[in-house]
Design a protein around this motif. Structure first.
Motif, short mmCIF file in Angstrom:
data_model
loop_
_atom_site.label_atom_id
_atom_site.label_comp_id
_atom_site.label_asym_id
_atom_site.label_seq_id
_atom_site.Cartn_x
_atom_site.Cartn_y
_atom_site.Cartn_z
N SER A 1 3.60 -0.72 -0.84
CA SER A 1 2.92 -1.78 -0.11
C SER A 1 1.51 -1.33 0.29
CB SER A 1 3.71 -2.21 1.13
OG SER A 1 3.83 -1.12 2.04
N LEU B 1 1.06 -8.48 -4.31
CA LEU B 1 -0.09 -8.07 -5.11
C LEU B 1 0.39 -7.86 -6.53
CD1 LEU B 1 -1.63 -5.55 -2.56
CD2 LEU B 1 -2.76 -7.64 -3.36
N VAL C 1 -6.50 -7.19 -9.98
CA VAL C 1 -5.38 -7.49 -9.08
C VAL C 1 -5.60 -8.83 -8.39
CG1 VAL C 1 -4.19 -6.71 -6.99
CG2 VAL C 1 -4.89 -5.05 -8.73
N PHE D 1 -2.71 0.72 -6.37
CA PHE D 1 -1.60 -0.18 -6.71
C PHE D 1 -0.50 0.60 -7.42
CE2 PHE D 1 0.63 -3.01 -9.55
CZ PHE D 1 0.69 -4.24 -8.92
N SER D 2 0.73 0.42 -6.95
CA SER D 2 1.89 1.03 -7.58
C SER D 2 3.09 0.14 -7.33
CB SER D 2 2.14 2.44 -7.02
OG SER D 2 3.28 3.03 -7.63
N ALA E 1 -6.05 -2.11 -10.74
CA ALA E 1 -4.98 -1.56 -9.92
C ALA E 1 -5.33 -0.19 -9.35
CB ALA E 1 -3.69 -1.48 -10.74
N THR F 1 3.65 -6.03 -0.67
CA THR F 1 4.25 -5.23 -1.74
C THR F 1 3.58 -5.51 -3.09
OG1 THR F 1 6.36 -5.25 -0.56
CG2 THR F 1 6.42 -4.67 -2.90
N CYS F 2 3.50 -4.46 -3.91
CA CYS F 2 2.96 -4.58 -5.27
C CYS F 2 4.10 -4.90 -6.25
CB CYS F 2 2.31 -3.27 -5.70
SG CYS F 2 0.92 -2.76 -4.66
N TYR F 3 3.91 -5.90 -7.08
CA TYR F 3 4.90 -6.32 -8.07
C TYR F 3 4.28 -6.33 -9.45
CZ TYR F 3 7.48 -8.10 -4.01
OH TYR F 3 8.15 -8.21 -2.82
#
Length: 282
Positions: free
Chosen positions: A208, A241, A251, A203-204, A198, A226-228
């Motif tokens: 996005s 992501l 990821v 990544f957070s 990540a 979007t990061c989930y």
């Protein structure tokens, strides 16, 4: 007996049959053969090798030793008869592999395996006269064959597990220059497994990241994805992501209920997180 997994880019029916029989004759059991197919077998092999070794962790017990064989045949002309084979151990687990920087890149980066034992086939089969019975013609066939992953690599693994003094040279695994996060594996759901964690992509959760994909006419477009936290957090039918199951919390690009590979027209070897379409297409 040792559980044996063989990751190879030589995976046709004829090759699988010969590999299975030869390894079975040597070890008393046939291997699980994993096809390193697709456009970037080195990237696939790198992530699969890392995942195989990480699968030996957190067993809740000592577990059994395993053998992982990897054959990826770089055809770049750098070596007279293909890249040499090497070996290393991870705990009590043996790996015998093509000596290739990309294939070994993730075990180098994630597991700290920065040196391996590189072998010379002729030197090894000559030394094997001390413990094996070969005619001069057999030695020549093993040393000179084009199908070295059949005739030599299984022997190397057998001789190492038998404790023989296989001659080798301790050699540094080349460190690759900084590379863009790459799709290493597309799984059967169409999820695109990247070869990074990540932090490497910023990544957070909730933010996005632009992801490049190909349209039907071959042009490159960027989509904000979007990061989930989990796949189940991604809205049905939407791209996301997430931190997946491979590598060290690597990821994955996913579409819940669909195929990210198809939607973004991605395949192994692609680098979809470059910042602009022009960079992606380069």
């Amino acid at each position: 007996m040792y559980p044996i997994t063989y990751v190879t880019d030589c995976f046709g029916g004829n090759a699988r049959a010969r590999l299975s029989i030869r390894i079975g004759a040597l070890f008393g059991q046939s291997p699980t053969i994993v096809a390193a197919d697709g456009p970037d077998p080195e990237s696939f092999a790198a992530l699969t090798l890392l995942d195989c070794l990480r699968s030996t962790e957190s067993l809740g017990e000592d577990g059994h030793p395993t053998i992982t064989l990897v054959n990826i045949a770089p055809r770049d002309g750098e070596w007279p008869n293909g890249a040499p084979f090497c070996f290393f151990t991870y705990g009590k687990h043996l790996v015998a592999s093509t000596f290739d920087a990309r294939t070994l890149s993730l075990v180098r980066r994630e597991l700290g395996i920065d040196r391996v034992h590189v072998t010379d086939i002729r030197e090894v089969v000559d030394a094997a006269r001390d413990w094996a019975s070969f005619s001069a013609d057999e030695l020549d066939r093993i040393a000179d064959t084009q199908f070295r992953s059949l005739w030599y690599l299984p022997l190397l693994a057998k001789w190492l597990t038998d404790g023989h003094a296989v001659p080798s040279t301790l050699t540094a695994v080349p460190e690759l220059d900084d590379t863009e996060p790459t799709v290493s594996v597309v799984d059967n759901f169409g999820n695109c497994k990247l070869d990074c964690g990540a932090a490497a992509i910023g990544f957070s959760i909730g933010t996005s990241i632009p992801v490049a994909g190909r349209t039907q006419d071959g042009s490159i477009t960027l989509t904000e994805v979007t990061c989930y936290r989990h796949l189940t957090d991604v809205p049905l039918g939407a791209a996301g992501l997430v931190v997946g199951s491979s590598g060290t919390d690597f990821v994955e690009l996913v579409i819940r209920g669909g195929s990210a590979a198809s939607a973004f027209n991605l395949r192994p070897g692609d680098s979809p997180l470059r910042s602009t379409p022009a960079e992606y297409a380069a």
